[in-house]
Write an enzyme that holds these catalytic residues in place. Structure first.
Site: not given
Ligand code: F6P
Length: 319
Positions: A11, A72, A103, A125, A127, A129, A171
């Site tokens: 992300g 991804r 990660d 990120t 998050d 995390d 997430r």
């Molecule tokens: O980058 C992390 C994050 O923003 C999470 O908080 C969220 O669940 C996820 O990415 C959503 O990602 P995408 O919609 O790009 O798959």
């Protein structure tokens, strides 16, 4: 080391561009050729690679997103995908790789490191995390975005005497919820890292209204399920006029804050330094205001540290 490459993966996060800029310009300062890999590991497999110059990263420090694009990649999980990636790097004589991401992206990096490519990670990120660093690039901007939106929601919530459930990203992590909840004066915060029950949340809400509160804001981290689910339960327990706002991807965009640009610049420069020292398999982190290199393995094994003290404090302050 004469030639290195940089990619962004997973992300996107505000501040990634500032990190790319720092990597490119610090490399050029040390007379190292620097290549940009587009669309993360997928672009590496497909050889979507271009040399970057000083001007390639002009005027990007203030921009959200990533000029290298991100993806991804399923293919990169396979041995064949990784072999293609290694071949494309060796064909160009690229000896070192800097990966800006989360990660999941670093787990991919470990595979490349095992096969002889020197790899350094930079945590990017929203998050927050990732264990081993006190903060990740993008988190501060996301929190500021959430705060500004909570302020807006508060205006309409108080005009209508309503309860608002605001779902924020994270997430598996409640970091955005806790930081924004405390700084935004939320009445309750619901996160995956702490037990919660709807009787307590409802009792706190009712107590507030009985003392004359006109509205309430409940911040819910997406990792607990959904804001909709929380709102349904609250309505059932209290009968309050409740609305849900899912902030979603607005949290990932926007101009990075000064803090994120600063952090990204320091981390980008440190990543180049580590490669120049012939280090590999490390993630750059900020620990007690020091920029350091942490083994990837440590970043995977430790638990992310959420500020549970701030979570508890928010309960005291939002009575
Ligand atoms: O980058 C992390 C994050 O923003 C999470 O908080 C969220 O669940 C996820 O990415 C959503 O990602 P995408 O919609 O790009 O798959």
């Amino acid at each position: 080391m004469n030639r290195i490459a940089v990619l962004t993966s997973g992300g996107d996060a505000p501040g990634m561009n500032a990190a790319i800029r720092a990597v490119v310009r610090k490399s050029i300062y040390h007379q190292i050729d620097i290549y940009g890999i587009y669309r993360g590991y997928q672009g590496l497999i497909e050889d979507d690679i271009k040399e970057l110059k000083v001007h390639s990263v002009a005027d990007i420090i203030q921009r959200g997103g990533t000029v290298l694009s991100t993806a991804r990649s399923e293919e990169f999980r396979s041995k064949e995908g990784q072999q293609k990636a290694i071949k494309n790097l060796s064909n160009r004589g690229i000896e070192g790789l800097i990966v800006i991401g989360g990660d999941g992206s670093f787990r991919g990096s470990m595979e490349l490191a095992k096969q002889g490519i020197k790899v350094i990670g930079i945590p990017g990120t929203i998050d927050n995390d990732i264990p081993g660093t006190d903060q990740t690039i993008g988190f501060d901007t996301a929190v500021n975005t959430v705060i500004s939106l909570i302020d807006k929601i508060r205006d309409t919530a108080s005009s209508h005497d309503r309860t608002f459930v605001v779902e924020v990203m994270g997430r598996h992590a409640g970091d955005i919820a806790v930081r924004a909840g405390l700084a935004g004066g939320a009445e309750s915060i619901v996160i995956p890292e702490a037990a919660y029950n709807f009787e307590d949340i409802s009792a706190r809400l009712k107590k507030g209204y009985s003392r004359g509160k006109k509205h309430s804001i409940i911040i819910v981290a997406e990792g607990v399920g959904s804001g909709e689910m929380v709102a349904e339960k609250i309505k059932k327990h209290t009968g309050l006029d409740t609305r849900v706002t899912v902030l979603g991807h607005v949290q990932r965009g926007g101009t990075p804050t000064a803090y994120d640009r600063w952090l990204a610049s320091l981390m980008g420069a440190k990543a180049v330094d580590l490669l120049l020292e012939s280090q590999s398999g490390l993630m750059v982190g900020i620990v007690n205001q020091q920029i350091v290199g942490i083994p990837f393995t440590q970043a995977f094994t430790e638990r992310p540290k959420l500020d549970l003290d701030a979570y508890e404090l928010s309960k005291i302050l939002s009575i």
